[in-house]
Design an enzyme around this catalytic site. Sequence first.
Site, PDB file in Angstrom:
ATOM      1  N   HIS A   1      42.330  28.647  43.137  1.00  0.00           N
ATOM      2  CA  HIS A   1      42.196  27.428  44.624  1.00  0.00           C
ATOM      3  C   HIS A   1      42.858  28.184  45.554  1.00  0.00           C
ATOM      4  CE1 HIS A   1      40.420  23.719  46.542  1.00  0.00           C
ATOM      5  NE2 HIS A   1      41.248  24.117  46.930  1.00  0.00           N
ATOM      6  N   GLU A   2      44.118  27.708  45.436  1.00  0.00           N
ATOM      7  CA  GLU A   2      44.936  28.753  46.597  1.00  0.00           C
ATOM      8  C   GLU A   2      45.166  29.406  46.578  1.00  0.00           C
ATOM      9  OE1 GLU A   2      46.048  25.977  48.023  1.00  0.00           O
ATOM     10  OE2 GLU A   2      46.067  24.016  47.146  1.00  0.00           O
TER      11      GLU A   2
ATOM     12  N   CYS B   1      39.360  19.259  47.752  1.00  0.00           N
ATOM     13  CA  CYS B   1      40.770  20.226  48.887  1.00  0.00           C
ATOM     14  C   CYS B   1      40.864  19.441  49.410  1.00  0.00           C
ATOM     15  CB  CYS B   1      39.727  21.545  49.140  1.00  0.00           C
ATOM     16  SG  CYS B   1      40.453  22.682  50.519  1.00  0.00           S
TER      17      CYS B   1
END
Length: 183
Positions: free
Chosen positions: A146-147, A104
Amino acid sequence: MRHGPIPGSSGHVRPLTLLGDPLLATPAREVTGFGPLLARLVEDLFATMYAARGVGLAANQIGEGLRVFVYDCPDDEDRRHLGHLVNPRLVDVDGPAVRGPEGCLSLPGLEAGTERFDHAVLEGQDVDGRPRRVSGTGFFARCLQHEYDHLEGRLYVDRLDGWRRRRVLRQAGRTEWGRAAGA
Protein backbone atom coordinates in the site's frame (compact mmCIF):
# COMPACT_ATOMS: atom_id res chain seq x y z
CA MET A 1 13.26 -1.93 27.51
CA ARG A 2 13.12 0.83 24.88
CA HIS A 3 16.34 2.13 23.30
CA GLY A 4 16.54 5.58 21.74
CA PRO A 5 13.78 8.12 21.20
CA ILE A 6 10.25 7.11 20.32
CA PRO A 7 9.73 7.59 16.55
CA GLY A 8 7.77 10.77 15.90
CA SER A 9 8.29 12.18 19.40
CA SER A 10 10.19 15.16 18.00
CA GLY A 11 8.07 15.45 14.85
CA HIS A 12 5.27 17.80 13.93
CA VAL A 13 1.82 16.63 12.86
CA ARG A 14 1.21 17.83 9.32
CA PRO A 15 -2.05 18.11 7.36
CA LEU A 16 -2.92 15.02 5.32
CA THR A 17 -3.12 15.17 1.53
CA LEU A 18 -6.56 13.86 0.49
CA LEU A 19 -8.06 12.14 -2.54
CA GLY A 20 -8.17 14.56 -5.45
CA ASP A 21 -4.81 16.18 -4.73
CA PRO A 22 -2.59 15.73 -7.84
CA LEU A 23 0.42 14.90 -5.65
CA LEU A 24 -1.19 11.56 -4.76
CA ALA A 25 -1.35 10.63 -8.45
CA THR A 26 2.25 11.65 -9.21
CA PRO A 27 5.19 9.26 -8.79
CA ALA A 28 7.47 10.49 -6.01
CA ARG A 29 11.04 11.69 -6.63
CA GLU A 30 14.12 9.83 -5.46
CA VAL A 31 15.70 11.13 -2.27
CA THR A 32 19.22 12.38 -2.96
CA GLY A 33 19.99 14.26 0.25
CA PHE A 34 20.50 12.28 3.45
CA GLY A 35 20.74 14.56 6.43
CA PRO A 36 18.74 16.61 8.93
CA LEU A 37 15.94 17.55 6.50
CA LEU A 38 15.25 13.90 5.69
CA ALA A 39 15.42 12.95 9.38
CA ARG A 40 12.89 15.73 10.14
CA LEU A 41 10.57 14.44 7.37
CA VAL A 42 10.68 10.91 8.82
CA GLU A 43 9.91 12.26 12.30
CA ASP A 44 6.99 14.30 10.91
CA LEU A 45 5.71 11.23 9.06
CA PHE A 46 5.70 9.18 12.26
CA ALA A 47 4.06 11.99 14.27
CA THR A 48 1.35 12.46 11.63
CA MET A 49 0.75 8.71 11.23
CA TYR A 50 0.33 8.24 14.99
CA ALA A 51 -1.94 11.30 15.31
CA ALA A 52 -4.16 9.91 12.51
CA ARG A 53 -4.06 6.39 14.02
CA GLY A 54 -2.60 4.84 10.89
CA VAL A 55 -0.21 1.94 10.40
CA GLY A 56 1.76 3.48 7.53
CA LEU A 57 2.24 6.84 5.83
CA ALA A 58 4.01 7.96 2.66
CA ALA A 59 5.63 11.36 2.22
CA ASN A 60 3.23 12.45 -0.54
CA GLN A 61 0.40 12.03 1.97
CA ILE A 62 1.78 15.06 3.84
CA GLY A 63 2.61 17.10 0.75
CA GLU A 64 6.18 15.94 0.13
CA GLY A 65 6.75 14.27 -3.24
CA LEU A 66 9.69 12.16 -2.06
CA ARG A 67 10.18 8.38 -1.99
CA VAL A 68 9.88 7.86 1.77
CA PHE A 69 7.39 6.01 3.94
CA VAL A 70 7.07 4.96 7.57
CA TYR A 71 5.21 2.09 9.20
CA ASP A 72 4.20 0.74 12.59
CA CYS A 73 2.18 -2.25 11.54
CA PRO A 74 1.40 -5.71 12.90
CA ASP A 75 1.52 -8.86 10.82
CA ASP A 76 -1.08 -11.62 11.01
CA GLU A 77 0.67 -13.12 14.07
CA ASP A 78 0.42 -9.70 15.80
CA ARG A 79 4.18 -9.11 15.63
CA ARG A 80 4.94 -5.39 15.45
CA HIS A 81 6.97 -4.03 12.54
CA LEU A 82 8.30 -0.51 13.04
CA GLY A 83 10.47 1.40 10.61
CA HIS A 84 10.87 3.51 7.52
CA LEU A 85 12.15 3.11 3.97
CA VAL A 86 13.77 5.67 1.71
CA ASN A 87 13.85 5.09 -2.06
CA PRO A 88 12.15 1.68 -1.77
CA ARG A 89 11.90 -0.77 -4.63
CA LEU A 90 9.41 -3.62 -4.61
CA VAL A 91 11.68 -6.58 -5.40
CA ASP A 92 9.32 -9.50 -4.83
CA VAL A 93 5.69 -10.34 -4.20
CA ASP A 94 4.37 -13.87 -3.98
CA GLY A 95 1.94 -16.13 -2.26
CA PRO A 96 -1.77 -16.02 -2.82
CA ALA A 97 -3.50 -12.77 -3.72
CA VAL A 98 -5.77 -12.11 -0.76
CA ARG A 99 -8.73 -9.72 -0.81
CA GLY A 100 -8.98 -7.89 2.47
CA PRO A 101 -10.34 -4.64 3.85
CA GLU A 102 -8.07 -1.72 3.07
CA GLY A 103 -8.34 1.90 4.04
CA CYS A 104 -6.15 4.94 3.63
CA LEU A 105 -5.48 8.09 5.62
CA SER A 106 -5.92 10.04 2.36
CA LEU A 107 -9.49 8.67 2.10
CA PRO A 108 -10.48 8.95 5.77
CA GLY A 109 -13.29 6.72 6.97
CA LEU A 110 -13.51 4.61 3.79
CA GLU A 111 -12.36 1.10 2.99
CA ALA A 112 -12.85 -1.59 0.38
CA GLY A 113 -11.86 -5.19 -0.22
CA THR A 114 -8.56 -4.92 -2.11
CA GLU A 115 -6.39 -7.73 -3.47
CA ARG A 116 -2.77 -7.83 -2.33
CA PHE A 117 -0.13 -10.53 -2.36
CA ASP A 118 0.43 -12.31 0.94
CA HIS A 119 4.21 -11.74 0.89
CA ALA A 120 6.22 -8.69 -0.14
CA VAL A 121 9.91 -7.77 -0.13
CA LEU A 122 11.19 -4.22 -0.51
CA GLU A 123 14.73 -2.89 -0.65
CA GLY A 124 15.75 0.68 -0.03
CA GLN A 125 17.69 2.77 2.42
CA ASP A 126 17.35 4.09 5.92
CA VAL A 127 17.42 7.76 6.89
CA ASP A 128 21.24 7.67 6.90
CA GLY A 129 21.50 6.08 3.44
CA ARG A 130 22.35 2.57 4.64
CA PRO A 131 20.81 -0.31 2.64
CA ARG A 132 17.67 -1.91 4.09
CA ARG A 133 15.61 -4.92 3.12
CA VAL A 134 12.13 -5.37 4.58
CA SER A 135 10.04 -8.50 4.16
CA GLY A 136 6.47 -8.96 5.29
CA THR A 137 3.59 -11.38 5.23
CA GLY A 138 -0.13 -11.02 5.76
CA PHE A 139 -1.33 -7.62 6.95
CA PHE A 140 2.22 -6.25 7.06
CA ALA A 141 2.76 -7.27 3.41
CA ARG A 142 -0.48 -5.41 2.59
CA CYS A 143 0.86 -2.32 4.38
CA LEU A 144 4.19 -2.42 2.53
CA GLN A 145 2.48 -2.77 -0.86
CA HIS A 146 0.00 0.00 0.00
CA GLU A 147 2.72 2.49 0.98
CA TYR A 148 4.86 1.55 -2.02
CA ASP A 149 1.85 2.21 -4.28
CA HIS A 150 1.62 5.73 -2.83
CA LEU A 151 5.18 6.43 -3.96
CA GLU A 152 4.27 5.19 -7.44
CA GLY A 153 1.34 7.65 -7.58
CA ARG A 154 -1.38 5.06 -6.90
CA LEU A 155 -4.09 4.72 -4.27
CA TYR A 156 -5.80 1.51 -3.26
CA VAL A 157 -8.91 2.63 -5.20
CA ASP A 158 -6.79 2.44 -8.36
CA ARG A 159 -6.58 -1.33 -7.76
CA LEU A 160 -10.35 -1.68 -7.56
CA ASP A 161 -12.60 -2.28 -10.52
CA GLY A 162 -16.27 -2.19 -11.28
CA TRP A 163 -18.72 -1.75 -8.46
CA ARG A 164 -16.06 -1.71 -5.70
CA ARG A 165 -14.34 1.30 -7.25
CA ARG A 166 -17.61 3.10 -8.00
CA ARG A 167 -18.85 2.49 -4.45
CA VAL A 168 -15.75 3.94 -2.78
CA LEU A 169 -15.68 6.99 -5.07
CA ARG A 170 -19.39 7.55 -4.50
CA GLN A 171 -18.83 7.31 -0.73
CA ALA A 172 -15.92 9.78 -1.00
CA GLY A 173 -18.19 12.22 -2.84
CA ARG A 174 -20.61 12.12 0.10
CA THR A 175 -17.97 13.11 2.66
CA GLU A 176 -17.20 16.68 3.57
CA TRP A 177 -13.56 16.28 2.52
CA GLY A 178 -14.60 14.52 -0.73
CA ARG A 179 -17.01 17.28 -1.72
CA ALA A 180 -14.30 19.88 -1.05
CA ALA A 181 -11.88 17.90 -3.28
CA GLY A 182 -14.47 17.32 -6.00
CA ALA A 183 -14.40 13.53 -5.51
